[in-house]
Design a protein around this motif. Sequence first.
Motif, mmCIF file in Angstrom:
data_model
loop_
_atom_site.group_PDB
_atom_site.id
_atom_site.type_symbol
_atom_site.label_atom_id
_atom_site.label_comp_id
_atom_site.label_asym_id
_atom_site.label_seq_id
_atom_site.Cartn_x
_atom_site.Cartn_y
_atom_site.Cartn_z
ATOM 1 N N SER A 717 0.825 -1.205 0.000
ATOM 2 C CA SER A 717 0.000 0.000 0.000
ATOM 3 C C SER A 717 0.860 1.255 0.000
ATOM 4 O O SER A 717 1.969 1.262 0.542
ATOM 5 N N GLU A 718 0.332 2.315 -0.628
ATOM 6 C CA GLU A 718 0.885 3.657 -0.495
ATOM 7 C C GLU A 718 -0.123 4.459 0.311
ATOM 8 O O GLU A 718 -1.272 4.612 -0.087
ATOM 9 N N GLN A 719 0.335 4.984 1.441
ATOM 10 C CA GLN A 719 -0.575 5.494 2.464
ATOM 11 C C GLN A 719 -0.121 6.860 2.950
ATOM 12 O O GLN A 719 1.076 7.117 3.060
ATOM 13 N N SER A 720 -1.088 7.723 3.250
ATOM 14 C CA SER A 720 -0.810 8.997 3.907
ATOM 15 C C SER A 720 -1.680 9.087 5.158
ATOM 16 O O SER A 720 -2.830 8.638 5.152
ATOM 17 N N THR A 721 -1.122 9.684 6.222
ATOM 18 C CA THR A 721 -1.842 9.768 7.492
ATOM 19 C C THR A 721 -1.663 11.148 8.115
ATOM 20 O O THR A 721 -0.744 11.897 7.758
ATOM 21 N N ARG A 722 -2.534 11.439 9.096
ATOM 22 C CA ARG A 722 -2.467 12.721 9.800
ATOM 23 C C ARG A 722 -2.820 12.484 11.266
ATOM 24 O O ARG A 722 -3.754 11.754 11.589
ATOM 25 N N THR A 723 -2.058 13.101 12.167
ATOM 26 C CA THR A 723 -2.322 12.986 13.598
ATOM 27 C C THR A 723 -2.218 14.362 14.242
ATOM 28 O O THR A 723 -1.260 15.097 13.998
ATOM 29 N N ILE A 724 -3.219 14.703 15.076
ATOM 30 C CA ILE A 724 -3.174 15.900 15.912
ATOM 31 C C ILE A 724 -3.270 15.417 17.354
ATOM 32 O O ILE A 724 -4.164 14.646 17.702
ATOM 33 N N GLY A 725 -2.340 15.847 18.180
ATOM 34 C CA GLY A 725 -2.284 15.308 19.532
ATOM 35 C C GLY A 725 -2.040 16.348 20.603
ATOM 36 O O GLY A 725 -1.659 17.492 20.328
ATOM 37 N N LEU A 726 -2.269 15.918 21.828
ATOM 38 C CA LEU A 726 -2.016 16.723 23.013
ATOM 39 C C LEU A 726 -1.261 15.871 24.011
ATOM 40 O O LEU A 726 -1.652 14.735 24.293
ATOM 41 N N GLU A 727 -0.161 16.412 24.551
ATOM 42 C CA GLU A 727 0.627 15.725 25.565
ATOM 43 C C GLU A 727 0.741 16.609 26.802
ATOM 44 O O GLU A 727 0.911 17.838 26.688
ATOM 45 N N ALA A 728 0.679 15.984 27.958
ATOM 46 C CA ALA A 728 0.871 16.715 29.207
ATOM 47 C C ALA A 728 1.603 15.818 30.193
ATOM 48 O O ALA A 728 1.350 14.606 30.258
ATOM 49 N N THR A 729 2.539 16.410 30.939
ATOM 50 C CA THR A 729 3.262 15.679 31.973
ATOM 51 C C THR A 729 3.269 16.518 33.244
ATOM 52 O O THR A 729 3.173 17.752 33.193
ATOM 53 N N GLY A 730 3.390 15.863 34.376
ATOM 54 C CA GLY A 730 3.467 16.583 35.633
ATOM 55 C C GLY A 730 4.164 15.765 36.696
ATOM 56 O O GLY A 730 4.056 14.537 36.732
ATOM 57 N N ASN A 731 4.929 16.435 37.528
ATOM 58 C CA ASN A 731 5.594 15.793 38.658
ATOM 59 C C ASN A 731 5.499 16.739 39.843
ATOM 60 O O ASN A 731 5.955 17.883 39.768
ATOM 61 N N TYR A 732 4.894 16.249 40.924
ATOM 62 C CA TYR A 732 4.731 17.092 42.115
ATOM 63 C C TYR A 732 5.426 16.423 43.295
ATOM 64 O O TYR A 732 5.212 15.242 43.573
ATOM 65 N N ARG A 733 6.271 17.204 43.972
ATOM 66 C CA ARG A 733 7.016 16.697 45.121
ATOM 67 C C ARG A 733 6.349 17.198 46.401
ATOM 68 O O ARG A 733 6.424 18.382 46.738
ATOM 69 N N PHE A 734 5.669 16.291 47.111
ATOM 70 C CA PHE A 734 4.993 16.643 48.356
ATOM 71 C C PHE A 734 6.011 16.962 49.454
ATOM 72 O O PHE A 734 5.861 17.926 50.198
ATOM 73 N N THR A 735 7.006 16.099 49.546
ATOM 74 C CA THR A 735 8.129 16.306 50.464
ATOM 75 C C THR A 735 9.393 15.932 49.715
ATOM 76 O O THR A 735 9.349 15.541 48.547
ATOM 77 N N ASN A 736 10.540 16.025 50.387
ATOM 78 C CA ASN A 736 11.783 15.618 49.737
ATOM 79 C C ASN A 736 11.776 14.140 49.383
ATOM 80 O O ASN A 736 12.539 13.696 48.507
#
Length: 888
Positions: A717-736
Amino acid sequence: MKQLLLTIALALSAFSAFSQTEISGKVTDALDMPIIGANVIIKGSTSGTVTDFEGNFSFSTDLTGEHIIQISYVGFETFEKTINCTGSDLTVNAKLNEGGNALDTVVLTASSTFRSQKDTPMSISSLKQQEITKLSANSQADILRSIPGITAEGGGGETATNLFVRGLPSGGQYVFNPLQYDGMPLMSTFGLNSSAHDVYARPDIGFKGVEFVRGGAAVLYGAGSVAGIINYTSKTGDTNEENIINLEYGDTGRLKTDFYSGGKLGGEDSNTYYAVTGFVRKDRGPIDTGLDTRGFQLRANIKQKLENGSFTIHGQFINDRAQFFLPLPLEGGSRDRIAGNDGEDVEQLLSGELANTSFLTPGGVYNSPIDDGVHTKGGYLLADFDYNLNDNLKFKSKVKYANYQHNFALYVGGNGTYGNPITLNNYIAAVAPGNLGANATYQGGSGEQINGNDLVIENLHVDRLRPMTDYSGEASLILNSDNGNHTYTVGTFLASTEAEDVNYQYRVLSEFNNNPRLVNLSYTDVGGANVIYSDGGLYNRIGMTSNNFLTQSRSAFYITDEMKFDRWRFDVGLRIESTKGTFRKGSIEESEVYGNTELTSALRNVQFADGSFVTGEIEATDWALSLAGLYELTDVTNLYANFSRGFFFPQQRGFAPTPGIRDTNYEAETILQGELGAKFGTSKFSGSAAVYYVGLSDRIRIDQAISGGQLVDQARSEQSTRTIGLEATGNYRFTNDLSASATLTYQNHEITTNQTEDLVNGGIVTINEGNEIGRQPKFLGSLGLNYDNQKFDALFSFNHTGAKFTDDSNNVELDAITIARLGAGYTFETQGNNSLRVGFSVFNLFDSAGLTEGNPRAGIAGQSGDGDFFVGRPILPRRFFLTTTFNF
């Protein structure tokens, strides 16, 4: 007048000397061990350096007045101190504490400068080796599953992990994101025989950690990429000796020993350092097949520190066998596992009785390596040279040679004419209608008769013999402008790869059980003749099915500029690359090898090479452009954007030569990528958010299917594709000691065009346009809680993969999967700086039975959800690990 000018000149000279401040010091951890490669910089300026092998640093600056010196390193809290630059020498010693802002991690990949993740205008994730060790991670899927934008399928076991990046369509493996060790790919040309990069090496404890760079900027440097780079960085020795032994036990018979030793070679004044690492292991699991996983790996490096640089030689030798699992028949409606003849749910159908299977061919006796699973033997040598020609000009080069003897023994369950579980009586009625009597016994000498109501199943076994040799090298010049605003890089990459792709196939009849016994079947046909239908469990000695020899070379030139102006950073780069390749496709013929007339023709006749070849040649040149910018909005927030126009040279095996045509139609695939995001970093919280676009044009795809009892290429096959995305990351330090982390990815992907050529029946059709891309979920996410007070540590995490379609036809949707992991350990301090950690971890804590994929060999029509049975690959079952790590 002359005296006045001389006085002014001397005054200016004195003032210039006065304005130069020399800053030096040492960076250590909490145990006073030196930290090598820590990033030292005066904030808001280009003045800085990195620490040497003993943790020392020294640099000079023209700045005057009060400034903040910042020292950061992977996995440690960032150190900041106010200094006063008066022209006098300053000494700043820093002791870094574990933890800290994850975005302050120094980036080594896809860049010419040392920069933190926060200051890099692209998406980057990293893991320390200590985290990987605590996971008891035994495949790349375990390690990379928590990376945003990455779908990692690990149902196959330790090797050949299927990875999908930001909605880019592929069959998995490492098509768009090469796996690198120390900045060089394990194989520089992908697609000659389609073996995944991770079959050539395994993770061990001799790495500092791994970085995953996502986005188009990865295309520029070194070997180049398309949508990302996975780069492991090896430890090298330093002045303080370090030795680690990690013992690992896993249920279902896993025993593994990892080791690392590093330090100085020679006397006190020596500048030569060594590091040796590797593992030895044996394993019956995680699913018992009766065929062991076993082997070892040894890696080492020697580093010579020069006055103005360093020279390092890396080496690897591996001889390792890992069993591999493919989809198997499940219940059609619920997709649950089916009970075998012994009443136990069937988890796999690979039989230990197949070990040492052999049969005659026109070329001699063929001995199947099926009991070896994925077997890799060989290694590489890598020379890495860095040299500072002057304060502003650096030369870097890498040269690598790799050679592997590699077999990929592959089992395809339930893909015969009567491939799904069927009672023996019904099977005999189907294969021998009107027979006058039949005899079915188990292979192995016992002669035990089989109950006619017991289930049997047909299986296809594929042995892929894939030796490969790879030569590659990179050289670059890095120039820093006098004002420090520009870092120019001019480089070249060259590679040449040779590979074989020789396949043998045979079909087997067995009982429907875990580690099933093989079935011998004979019958008397309607004419009264005796017919041997299966012999030694084999009912079709197919023989050789492909005999291909491929070579491909690459040559690239790239130029980049990494700029810094006050609060702004800009990266621009251009890469031009050419490739040439030759594909020699051997012809196959079938001959009668066995003279026993009681055997079926499928057992008498065997395929083998006839000695003739058809040759095709490919050639292409393309270019990539990357533009990226970052703005330091506040002390805690950076905004960034990047855009790239890249290319991908498609797998050469997809361009099999047509008789009489030497030059095949071969063009690069075009990939457009764009990303807009923000990065946040405080002492408590760090994270990022981004939206991205990925568009792929003119992709070449090969669909495989079972046809005529054999695994064949069915469609191109000869194929074309499209993707629209959202990425999110988070890191929270409550204490050391206590922190929480999370990732979330949403991707809306679509097949925009799909022209398919049916290689079996002929003709070109348009299919699947507007559908979602197969095997790609819309939602991905992870959530983890981590505690570590340097003595007790604990981890609890979830990895979520959303619902996805089995293939591009979108006929069948697989349910979402959530995998939980639990781990904990306690570290005992012994004499000196020695320590002993005892810990455990549990993979798939709740024993989820979700499916990672359906049947990837369903062909262009796609997989159907109707019927009594469904072919799918479940995730690996729950497994418990116990580890003991001794540092001394």
